[in-house]
Design an enzyme around this catalytic site. Sequence first.
Site, mmCIF file in Angstrom:
data_model
loop_
_atom_site.group_PDB
_atom_site.id
_atom_site.type_symbol
_atom_site.label_atom_id
_atom_site.label_comp_id
_atom_site.label_asym_id
_atom_site.label_seq_id
_atom_site.Cartn_x
_atom_site.Cartn_y
_atom_site.Cartn_z
ATOM 1 N N ASP A 13 0.818 -1.225 0.000
ATOM 2 C CA ASP A 13 0.000 0.000 0.000
ATOM 3 C C ASP A 13 0.845 1.266 0.000
ATOM 4 O OD1 ASP A 13 -2.348 -1.585 0.189
ATOM 5 O OD2 ASP A 13 -1.917 -1.844 2.313
ATOM 6 N N LYS A 16 2.089 2.050 -5.116
ATOM 7 C CA LYS A 16 2.783 1.543 -6.309
ATOM 8 C C LYS A 16 1.922 1.668 -7.554
ATOM 9 C CE LYS A 16 3.312 -2.542 -4.363
ATOM 10 N NZ LYS A 16 2.903 -2.284 -2.988
ATOM 11 N N GLY A 17 0.603 1.401 -7.394
ATOM 12 C CA GLY A 17 -0.308 1.398 -8.542
ATOM 13 C C GLY A 17 -0.227 2.690 -9.329
ATOM 14 N N ASN A 38 -4.757 -10.735 -3.372
ATOM 15 C CA ASN A 38 -4.604 -10.129 -2.042
ATOM 16 C C ASN A 38 -4.157 -8.672 -2.214
ATOM 17 O OD1 ASN A 38 -2.176 -11.045 -3.090
ATOM 18 N ND2 ASN A 38 -1.380 -11.841 -1.168
ATOM 19 N N GLY A 40 -4.096 -4.834 -3.761
ATOM 20 C CA GLY A 40 -5.126 -3.868 -4.128
ATOM 21 C C GLY A 40 -4.436 -2.618 -4.637
ATOM 22 N N HIS A 41 -4.576 -2.352 -5.910
ATOM 23 C CA HIS A 41 -3.929 -1.185 -6.487
ATOM 24 C C HIS A 41 -4.996 -0.200 -6.954
ATOM 25 C CE1 HIS A 41 -0.159 -3.760 -7.495
ATOM 26 N NE2 HIS A 41 -0.224 -3.414 -6.228
ATOM 27 N N THR A 126 -5.780 -11.599 3.977
ATOM 28 C CA THR A 126 -6.878 -11.007 3.215
ATOM 29 C C THR A 126 -7.975 -12.051 2.948
ATOM 30 O OG1 THR A 126 -5.783 -11.542 1.136
ATOM 31 C CG2 THR A 126 -5.330 -9.364 2.060
ATOM 32 N N GLN A 222 2.321 -6.048 -2.816
ATOM 33 C CA GLN A 222 2.702 -6.064 -1.397
ATOM 34 C C GLN A 222 4.019 -5.302 -1.171
ATOM 35 O OE1 GLN A 222 1.838 -9.581 -2.619
ATOM 36 N NE2 GLN A 222 -0.245 -8.952 -2.259
ATOM 37 N N THR A 237 3.239 -12.240 3.901
ATOM 38 C CA THR A 237 2.467 -12.896 2.856
ATOM 39 C C THR A 237 3.233 -14.149 2.418
ATOM 40 O OG1 THR A 237 1.159 -12.509 0.866
ATOM 41 C CG2 THR A 237 3.386 -11.559 0.888
ATOM 42 N N THR A 297 -7.751 -1.346 0.111
ATOM 43 C CA THR A 297 -8.422 -1.448 -1.192
ATOM 44 C C THR A 297 -9.101 -2.809 -1.324
ATOM 45 O OG1 THR A 297 -6.558 -0.214 -2.082
ATOM 46 C CG2 THR A 297 -8.038 -1.158 -3.684
ATOM 47 N N ASP A 331 1.677 14.677 0.426
ATOM 48 C CA ASP A 331 0.607 15.627 0.777
ATOM 49 C C ASP A 331 -0.097 15.278 2.084
ATOM 50 O OD1 ASP A 331 -0.123 13.402 -0.971
ATOM 51 O OD2 ASP A 331 -2.180 14.083 -0.680
#
Length: 428
Positions: A13, A16-17, A38, A40-41, A126, A222, A237, A297, A331
């Site tokens: 998290d 990366k996406g 597992n 989430g992007h 997950t 991950q 994981t 996500t 931010d």
Amino acid sequence: MNSTLIIGSQFGDEGKGKIVDCLAEKSDCVVRFQGANNAGHTVVVDGEKFKLHLLPSGVVRKKRSLIGTGVCIDPRVLKKEIDGLKEKGIEVNLGIDPRSQIIMPWHNVIDVGKEEALKEKNIGTTRRGVGPCYADRASRIGIRFDDLVDENRFKEKLAFNYSYYKNICENILGKTIEFTEEEVFQEYFALGKEFKNMLTDVSIEVNQLLDKKKKVLFEGAQGTLLDNDFGTYPFVTSSHPISGAATVGVGMSPKRLERIIGIVKAYTTRVGSGPFPTELHEKEADFLRNAGNEFGTTTGRARRVGWLDLPMLRMAQRLNGFTELGLTKLDVLSGIKELKIADSYTLEGKKVLEFPYANHLVQKCKPNYKEFDGFTLEDKERDELRKNGFGALDENAKKYISFIEKQLKVPIKTVSFGAERKDTLTRD
Ligand code: IMP
Ligand code: MG
């Protein structure tokens, strides 16, 4: 450079996406090599949110997207994701390695059953069946994508797996299996058929692309601290989210890797159980969690949050050999008067710079913090950044960034300050 690898340097998290999405624009192909749904992007394009779990983030850019053998695939999730994108007008150009392992419905049952059996010692997975699927690969009873597309081969593998897992689920875990062998066959064979034309030898395709000097982007899922060996085991994981895994998860030589970008969130978050030395609690945590929208996500769980941790990042640097870093969610720190970075720990009266190898040691570590004056990134400053780039950054933000670079001895070449593509600063 032709090959670029994106790796999470913390607990996943890291954002990366978004970085993959930005880099995908200049790539010919985006490849996933480990993990499963597992992951989430979240990718935001012109205000529209795309939540991906299994597909490489490059699909949003309509790039050739590949899933390597190192990934476990839940074909139900694959179908849902592809159909969801189609509804938004995006046709995926996807290739799947036939060697990749299939997450079967009993893997989910085992994942949940094992977590329940572990009681308060549960990992906080997950619950997507990923660990049990990788376990089957290692114990050599797994079903590969290649098996799904051949009636006889699939029936034969299914016969063994179904009865084996029905027995374990019902007689050991006390879970009822609500699907018959025939139902599983019908559903999964149909899914196999649907994706048959996407099967491709990803190892050959990627190596040929690189031989032709095409640009290939490898997308890690991950993060380093969740590595099956080097993370906070057993709270990890079941795959290796580190740079070396790209070679075995795709089928290519380590010599192929050129640019290795470590993604670092400007603070730390973790979902699930396990040690977290710089974790914040209550009000301080609430502020960061809400400002950063730190809710999973994949599972929607509230993420645990804390300050940036350099012993963790030193380990990430050692394991991955980052050639540069991308700092994300800067931010989110806006408006906090005093920022902290843990530059070392105190362990049994001694100062340590490196993340210890075992949880019983990590649990005894007290972070030593370096303090920084805060900065603000309001709308006006953000506009300024979009126009004028890196140089327009607040001096306090620059100090925060250059401290990280100096400590880790790697340049931060990308800074992200919002979910949109335009909220990204780059420098050479
Ligand atoms: P599993 O991968 O579902 O077996 O979960 C094992 C641990 O990894 C749990 O703590 C999960 O919360 C964590 N985890 C798995 N995938 C991700 C991810 O994509 N981001 C963050 N944490 C993850
Ligand atoms: Mg995620």
